[in-house]
Design a protein around this motif. Structure first.
Motif, mmCIF file in Angstrom:
data_model
loop_
_atom_site.group_PDB
_atom_site.id
_atom_site.type_symbol
_atom_site.label_atom_id
_atom_site.label_comp_id
_atom_site.label_asym_id
_atom_site.label_seq_id
_atom_site.Cartn_x
_atom_site.Cartn_y
_atom_site.Cartn_z
ATOM 1 N N ASP A 68 0.784 -1.223 0.000
ATOM 2 C CA ASP A 68 0.000 0.000 0.000
ATOM 3 C C ASP A 68 0.823 1.283 0.000
ATOM 4 O OD1 ASP A 68 -2.249 1.479 -0.135
ATOM 5 O OD2 ASP A 68 -2.769 1.335 1.983
ATOM 6 N N ASN A 71 -0.821 4.860 -0.121
ATOM 7 C CA ASN A 71 -1.120 5.631 1.082
ATOM 8 C C ASN A 71 0.154 6.360 1.516
ATOM 9 O OD1 ASN A 71 -1.597 6.628 3.605
ATOM 10 N ND2 ASN A 71 -2.347 4.706 4.464
ATOM 11 N N GLY A 183 -11.491 0.924 6.821
ATOM 12 C CA GLY A 183 -10.524 0.517 5.805
ATOM 13 C C GLY A 183 -10.780 -0.918 5.404
ATOM 14 N N PHE A 216 -9.389 1.990 2.608
ATOM 15 C CA PHE A 216 -8.111 2.686 2.821
ATOM 16 C C PHE A 216 -7.678 3.536 1.628
ATOM 17 C CE2 PHE A 216 -6.734 -0.540 6.240
ATOM 18 C CZ PHE A 216 -6.969 0.360 7.263
ATOM 19 N N THR A 217 -8.572 3.778 0.673
ATOM 20 C CA THR A 217 -8.177 4.579 -0.488
ATOM 21 C C THR A 217 -9.026 5.840 -0.631
ATOM 22 O OG1 THR A 217 -9.727 3.536 -2.025
ATOM 23 C CG2 THR A 217 -7.572 2.471 -1.750
ATOM 24 N N TYR A 218 -8.481 6.802 -1.369
ATOM 25 C CA TYR A 218 -9.200 8.040 -1.640
ATOM 26 C C TYR A 218 -10.501 7.750 -2.384
ATOM 27 C CZ TYR A 218 -10.139 12.750 -3.434
ATOM 28 O OH TYR A 218 -10.719 13.956 -3.731
ATOM 29 N N ASN A 242 -8.190 6.363 8.085
ATOM 30 C CA ASN A 242 -6.879 6.957 7.808
ATOM 31 C C ASN A 242 -7.039 8.291 7.091
ATOM 32 O OD1 ASN A 242 -7.169 6.511 5.072
ATOM 33 N ND2 ASN A 242 -5.599 4.926 4.945
ATOM 34 N N ILE A 244 -5.923 9.654 4.058
ATOM 35 C CA ILE A 244 -6.393 9.853 2.678
ATOM 36 C C ILE A 244 -7.897 9.681 2.591
ATOM 37 C CG2 ILE A 244 -5.032 9.676 0.533
ATOM 38 C CD1 ILE A 244 -4.631 6.764 1.081
ATOM 39 N N ASP A 270 -3.404 9.306 11.132
ATOM 40 C CA ASP A 270 -2.056 9.153 10.564
ATOM 41 C C ASP A 270 -1.267 10.458 10.684
ATOM 42 O OD1 ASP A 270 -2.340 6.540 9.771
ATOM 43 O OD2 ASP A 270 -2.599 6.968 7.637
#
Lengths: 326, 326
Positions: A68, A71, A183, A216-218, A242, A244, A270
């Motif tokens: 990842d 991130n 996430g 966990f992604t935009y 998180n 992003i 984060d």
DNA sequence: TCATTGCGTGAAAAAATTTCATGGAGTCTG
DNA sequence: CAGACTCCATGAAATTTTTTCACGCAATGA
């Protein structure tokens, strides 16, 4: 004086050839016998020349298994770790593995390189891998991953407490319709943050209003937040697992003409560099990267004095950084 | 059949011991003699067991020497490269070196690991390093760095053309008071982009109104842009040498109550993921990362068929991605 | 000028790897 | 189910490599 293959062979009750074979990867030998030989060799302090070469090559190198990298937190980790190791005269090797890739496939390659230590930030460490490492005398440190079924060193932020802090902060701001963007559910970072968060809400007599899966992604978070915010009972606060995903949440809110902190509060986790950028000013839980990396390096450096099977788990406190988004 | 040390020794007119020593790093032997022996050995196709072990260890591994991981473009490169190498059955090792660190210090370590190839994205490759690599049969590929004084492979985006495109685009939008935010001046990325940019302006009878030094960082650019935009003759457009600096420019403008594209146009370079984020919608020159990495992998894979001293330079076209900021 | 030290060297000793022949376990085939 | 065959692990021996040792030579310093 210096131990030889002959001594090892005698001690282990095998031929010299067998000892040689035990040390050559890929040669034809019973795995059990190899294991026994390597154990005896380790006791006597014997290394084959090939092995010694390998040791020289990899002396002072630490292998980072990173997943990842999309991130920004992980490049940050990589960078910090590289610098910290540099400061103690070591080098950093990175295996960047795709998020879904199987770590077990990498095992032979990683072990062949004989790093003095392995730092793992990717999804999961299989117990097979962990055992293989123990056998080869490679110290393993999980970074920001806790795995209870495997006995290895681990360094992580106190994700549970961080989740609690986020919940209490949002409650303190008067928010009551609080949503959560998660996430990937089988990761310890997700689990611990989610648990701490919902636990604190529950203790205060509240609960999570709505949940989205941001992977966990935009992009994942952006979509999840859009649907949460257009649903009937719109949350007035979001805790994202998180940063992003939190930045995506801010952007998704803007897309709908909403803004943080007026219409809803958004908290991340984060404290990546972008969290401080002027267009976001994200309130977030800062992970103590520098301290975490110090711990990791400390554990690695302890290789000489601390026995391999004495494992440590360090949980370091995160810190709530209040900016504009909540 | 298989060449032995004895043959090499005879051919080179030295003792067997000398051959052995030539292959053991750190052993006492005249460097010139070592070189001669290694040359003869290479001709005969001989490798010592230790060397063979090293070759197995590093078989299929490529070392990336990366600097400036704070710029999200490079983690992206790292990620893409890792996946591309995985697809052809290779592994990626990364030396993450601090921006200012001296690459020559790393040389022995890097060479000791005997990677089959070296990909360099950090600031500069010294000619000493390049020569050492040639001698050890390590293929070197500069990624996004052009260095004319050293004969090595290079893959880069057409930075010059990208700079031109940015200039022509801004002129086409009717902008005339055009500023430039540069990176670090002795890098080829800075130089080529700056040259292409100012050249195109000049050819159209215009010139760069003002210049700031953003040092390739958000913070550096933010400050530089603030002072440019508060100066007497305020630019109505900015071309930033990379995307994080362009995002900082957008933020700095917002800080002053200005917004892109209304009050000024902003164009970046790279097309990092954040450029597409909703709060920025940055118009930028996209580097063809996938194609660049393909080229790099191609050059590395050619190791077997193409002689080492036949070097290639690939300049791949970038693409103007028009979003909202200009 | 004369030790003294340090390094490079080949011969020889020591050590490790590879080859070779053998035997046993598993598997296919009639 | 017997027999033939293959595959692989194994130790002894042959081969190859590494290391030790003693020596010689050059540079350094008293």
């Amino acid at each position: 004086m210096k131990p030889t293959a002959k001594q090892v062979a005698h001690e282990a009750g095998v031929s010299i050839a067998a000892v040689s074979r035990a040390f050559s990867p890929g040669s034809s030998i019973d795995p059990l016998k190899r294991q026994r030989i390597l154990q005896v060799a380790a006791q006597l302090g014997y290394s084959s020349p090939a092995r010694r070469t390998a040791e020289v090559i990899s002396a002072g190198t630490v292998t980072l298994v990173a997943g990842d990298l999309a991130n920004p937190f992980y490049p940050l980790v990589l960078d910090t770790l590289a610098k910290a190791l540099q400061a103690v005269g070591r080098q950093l090797l990175v295996y960047a593995i795709p998020p879904q890739a199987d770590m077990d496939q990498l095992t032979p390659q990683i072990l062949a390189a004989r790093p003095s230590a392995l730092v793992v930030t990717s999804a999961s460490l299989t117990s097979g891998m962990a055992n293989a490492c123990r056998q080869h005398g490679i110290r393993v440190v999980l970074l920001n991953r806790i795995q209870r079924n495997v006995r290895v060193n681990a360094v992580a932020c106190d994700n549970h407490a961080g989740g609690r802090d986020a919940a209490l902060f949002l409650l303190g701001r008067g928010r009551r319709r609080i949503g959560f963007i998660g996430g990937i559910s089988n990761t310890s970072t997700h689990r611990d943050r989610a648990e701490g968060f919902s636990e604190a809400l529950r203790e205060s007599g509240h609960s999570v209003l709505a949940e989205g899966n941001g992977e966990f992604t935009y992009r994942g978070s952006y979509g999840a937040v859009l649907s949460l915010l257009t649903a009937k009972n719109r949350p007035d606060a979001l805790f994202c697992c998180n940063d992003i995903m939190a930045l995506a949440a801010i952007d998704a809110a803007r897309e709908l003409g909403l803004s943080a902190p007026e219409d809803l509060s958004i908290v991340g986790f984060d404290d990546i560099p972008m969290a401080g950028w002027r267009s976001y000013r994200l309130t977030t839980i800062r992970q103590p990267i520098t301290r975490m990396i110090s711990e990791v390096v400390g554990l690695i450096q302890a290789s000489n004095t601390v026995p391999l099977d004495e494992t440590t788990t360090s949980i370091l406190p995160g810190k709530l950084i209040v900016r504009g988004s909540a």
